[in-house]
Design a protein around this motif. Sequence first.
Motif, PDB file in Angstrom:
ATOM      1  N   VAL A 158       0.078 -11.292 -11.222  1.00  0.00           N
ATOM      2  CA  VAL A 158       0.793 -11.040  -9.980  1.00  0.00           C
ATOM      3  C   VAL A 158      -0.232 -10.878  -8.862  1.00  0.00           C
ATOM      4  O   VAL A 158      -1.218 -10.150  -9.004  1.00  0.00           O
ATOM      5  N   ILE A 159       0.019 -11.576  -7.726  1.00  0.00           N
ATOM      6  CA  ILE A 159      -0.811 -11.440  -6.536  1.00  0.00           C
ATOM      7  C   ILE A 159       0.033 -10.781  -5.457  1.00  0.00           C
ATOM      8  O   ILE A 159       1.118 -11.270  -5.125  1.00  0.00           O
ATOM      9  N   ASP A 160      -0.440  -9.644  -4.909  1.00  0.00           N
ATOM     10  CA  ASP A 160       0.366  -8.961  -3.902  1.00  0.00           C
ATOM     11  C   ASP A 160       0.187  -9.596  -2.526  1.00  0.00           C
ATOM     12  O   ASP A 160      -0.567 -10.566  -2.356  1.00  0.00           O
ATOM     13  N   SER A 161       0.889  -9.063  -1.523  1.00  0.00           N
ATOM     14  CA  SER A 161       0.913  -9.676  -0.195  1.00  0.00           C
ATOM     15  C   SER A 161      -0.415  -9.539   0.543  1.00  0.00           C
ATOM     16  O   SER A 161      -0.600 -10.145   1.604  1.00  0.00           O
ATOM     17  N   GLN A 162      -1.339  -8.756  -0.011  1.00  0.00           N
ATOM     18  CA  GLN A 162      -2.673  -8.637   0.567  1.00  0.00           C
ATOM     19  C   GLN A 162      -3.687  -9.525  -0.163  1.00  0.00           C
ATOM     20  O   GLN A 162      -4.881  -9.464   0.113  1.00  0.00           O
ATOM     21  N   GLY A 163      -3.176 -10.317  -1.110  1.00  0.00           N
ATOM     22  CA  GLY A 163      -4.059 -11.220  -1.845  1.00  0.00           C
ATOM     23  C   GLY A 163      -4.773 -10.574  -3.007  1.00  0.00           C
ATOM     24  O   GLY A 163      -5.707 -11.165  -3.569  1.00  0.00           O
ATOM     25  N   ASN A 164      -4.333  -9.377  -3.410  1.00  0.00           N
ATOM     26  CA  ASN A 164      -4.988  -8.658  -4.505  1.00  0.00           C
ATOM     27  C   ASN A 164      -4.287  -8.910  -5.832  1.00  0.00           C
ATOM     28  O   ASN A 164      -3.062  -9.030  -5.889  1.00  0.00           O
ATOM     29  N   GLU A 165      -5.069  -8.954  -6.904  1.00  0.00           N
ATOM     30  CA  GLU A 165      -4.514  -9.021  -8.259  1.00  0.00           C
ATOM     31  C   GLU A 165      -3.894  -7.670  -8.588  1.00  0.00           C
ATOM     32  O   GLU A 165      -4.488  -6.615  -8.339  1.00  0.00           O
ATOM     33  N   VAL A 166      -2.698  -7.685  -9.136  1.00  0.00           N
ATOM     34  CA  VAL A 166      -2.000  -6.448  -9.500  1.00  0.00           C
ATOM     35  C   VAL A 166      -2.324  -6.122 -10.951  1.00  0.00           C
ATOM     36  O   VAL A 166      -1.983  -6.878 -11.864  1.00  0.00           O
ATOM     37  N   SER A 167      -2.971  -4.992 -11.151  1.00  0.00           N
ATOM     38  CA  SER A 167      -3.405  -4.632 -12.504  1.00  0.00           C
ATOM     39  C   SER A 167      -2.330  -3.888 -13.295  1.00  0.00           C
ATOM     40  O   SER A 167      -2.277  -3.982 -14.519  1.00  0.00           O
ATOM     41  N   ASP A 168      -1.477  -3.154 -12.603  1.00  0.00           N
ATOM     42  CA  ASP A 168      -0.437  -2.370 -13.276  1.00  0.00           C
ATOM     43  C   ASP A 168       0.874  -2.566 -12.517  1.00  0.00           C
ATOM     44  O   ASP A 168       1.147  -1.870 -11.537  1.00  0.00           O
ATOM     45  N   VAL A 169       1.695  -3.504 -12.961  1.00  0.00           N
ATOM     46  CA  VAL A 169       2.893  -3.908 -12.229  1.00  0.00           C
ATOM     47  C   VAL A 169       3.820  -2.736 -11.918  1.00  0.00           C
ATOM     48  O   VAL A 169       4.203  -2.537 -10.752  1.00  0.00           O
ATOM     49  N   PRO A 170       4.251  -1.932 -12.905  1.00  0.00           N
ATOM     50  CA  PRO A 170       5.245  -0.885 -12.581  1.00  0.00           C
ATOM     51  C   PRO A 170       4.724   0.220 -11.680  1.00  0.00           C
ATOM     52  O   PRO A 170       5.519   1.011 -11.156  1.00  0.00           O
ATOM     53  N   ASN A 171       3.406   0.297 -11.466  1.00  0.00           N
ATOM     54  CA  ASN A 171       2.862   1.352 -10.614  1.00  0.00           C
ATOM     55  C   ASN A 171       2.325   0.839  -9.289  1.00  0.00           C
ATOM     56  O   ASN A 171       1.801   1.628  -8.492  1.00  0.00           O
ATOM     57  N   HIS A 172       2.436  -0.459  -9.026  1.00  0.00           N
ATOM     58  CA  HIS A 172       1.948  -0.981  -7.747  1.00  0.00           C
ATOM     59  C   HIS A 172       2.848  -0.484  -6.622  1.00  0.00           C
ATOM     60  O   HIS A 172       4.075  -0.476  -6.744  1.00  0.00           O
ATOM     61  N   PRO A 173       2.264  -0.045  -5.493  1.00  0.00           N
ATOM     62  CA  PRO A 173       3.068   0.549  -4.413  1.00  0.00           C
ATOM     63  C   PRO A 173       4.219  -0.324  -3.929  1.00  0.00           C
ATOM     64  O   PRO A 173       5.286   0.193  -3.585  1.00  0.00           O
TER      65      PRO A 173
END
Length: 508
Positions: free
Chosen positions: A38-53
């Motif tokens: 998963v890549i978030d809207s800031q271009g970062n890789e999401v390491s923990d999906v259920p805890n991403h802000p």
Amino acid sequence: MSVITTSNKLKEVLSKGTEPHLMTGEQYKESLRDGRRVIDSQGNEVSDVPNHPAIKRGVENLAKIYDMQFDPATRDITTFISPEDGKRYSTNWLVPKTKEDYKLRREMLKLSTYSTLGVFGRPNDYGSMMAMGFLSIIDKIEKENPEYAQNVRRFVEFSQKHNIISADLIPDVQTDKNLPPSQKKGTLRVVEERPDGIVLSGAKPVGSVGVQAHFATISTATSANLEPEAALWCAVPLNSPGITLVLREPVTSPDSSFEDHPIDSRGEETDNMILFDNVFVPREYVFSLYNMKMLGLYRVSGSLFHWHILGRLMYRAEMLVGAVQTIVDVLGIDSFQGVRDAVAEVITYSSNLKAAIIAAEEESEMWNGVLVPSTRFLTAGRLYSIETYPRIMHILRDMSGQGLISRFPSKVWDHPEIGAKLEEYLPGAGVTAREKNKFFNFIWDLTCSSHASRVGLFENLNATNAPIIRSELYRSYDRTEPANFIRDYLELPRANGEVKPLYKHDLK
């Protein structure tokens, strides 16, 4: 690095619970830690999906619905006992075979809609409807390939046993309409066929709830002028190597409080574009391939998820009736006839959606062991809901008046000097000024916020927009019988050249 298969991850998660085919909210959150990219809207890789802000609060909302499967107050709505093995399964994956099944699914739909305030178009109980739509036309799939038909049956059985959430991916990515199909690089297509499966490349847009789901059921049924390589129905685990889920910019804040944002503080359905880079799909998840004729069955196979869409809007409309009446009560404006007329308009909207749902269920038909609601009432109801929705939102905003502008965050109310002044100057009818402020924060989230705009866009485009639905209604709604009655009464020839039947009074 070893790949975690979705099947193995779900089995691992379910093995730690008390019910073999049900997940708690915590188990659901753990099931999303399956190595998906998963890549978030800031271009970062999401390491923990259920805890991403950007994702966490939406996941929490869906997790609460999972927990309802274990709550004695809701267990008999959110689950059912299979007559085949006596075990409990999620109502989300109850294949509707009777009208009673629809009543139970409607109770489940009410729970999920009220729990998410109707702003999640793809709650836990939605994703199953596309797969069950495949079941309803299984005879046609069987004619194409008996193996594909068996794959559909096994996928529904697997999904029921593993309590999954499924996202559906239908539209093609938005691109230059002048390009020929072969030059539309983003169109999802088969780039390789192997004895054990297929390889997909391309993209699918607006994968609503995709990042919070386990599988995606995919169809290219609404795309025009496709090549055979892009004609497919299948299911894909969302942690498959080569899949990247790219999140759009959030429309809710991860820091908002319940008082300041009673709806938005509960998170959102995180839309995402899903990129496929040579993604291998096992043959067991393929339901149709290269068959252009099957794509024309979208309106038929889609009846079940259209029922869910309209049903969710029906229950959301109930909440809108409650919201508009509360505006009246809080502002003390019941004596104005214009206000009463506006409330009646919202009531009419709600009642018409319910009438369409009940009529669709009442005139349902059995197709291949699946009870399918009447498409003519669903299509008419969906068209009415789309065209009327903006008007209903306007009524709520209009009746709120300055209540939507004179809103202040809780920190302002906590100020000893300013808070006291606001309490003195802004009381409501039967509520304090701060309570009134909280209520209009709710109306803001419902009608005016960025999240409300996203929901409005979603409802307008969800499962095709009004012009397409209007065209479909004209094409599919059978007017033959009433038109023949008028022609027969006036002794006009029938439009289709059919000979008028002789009745007893004609023979006298």
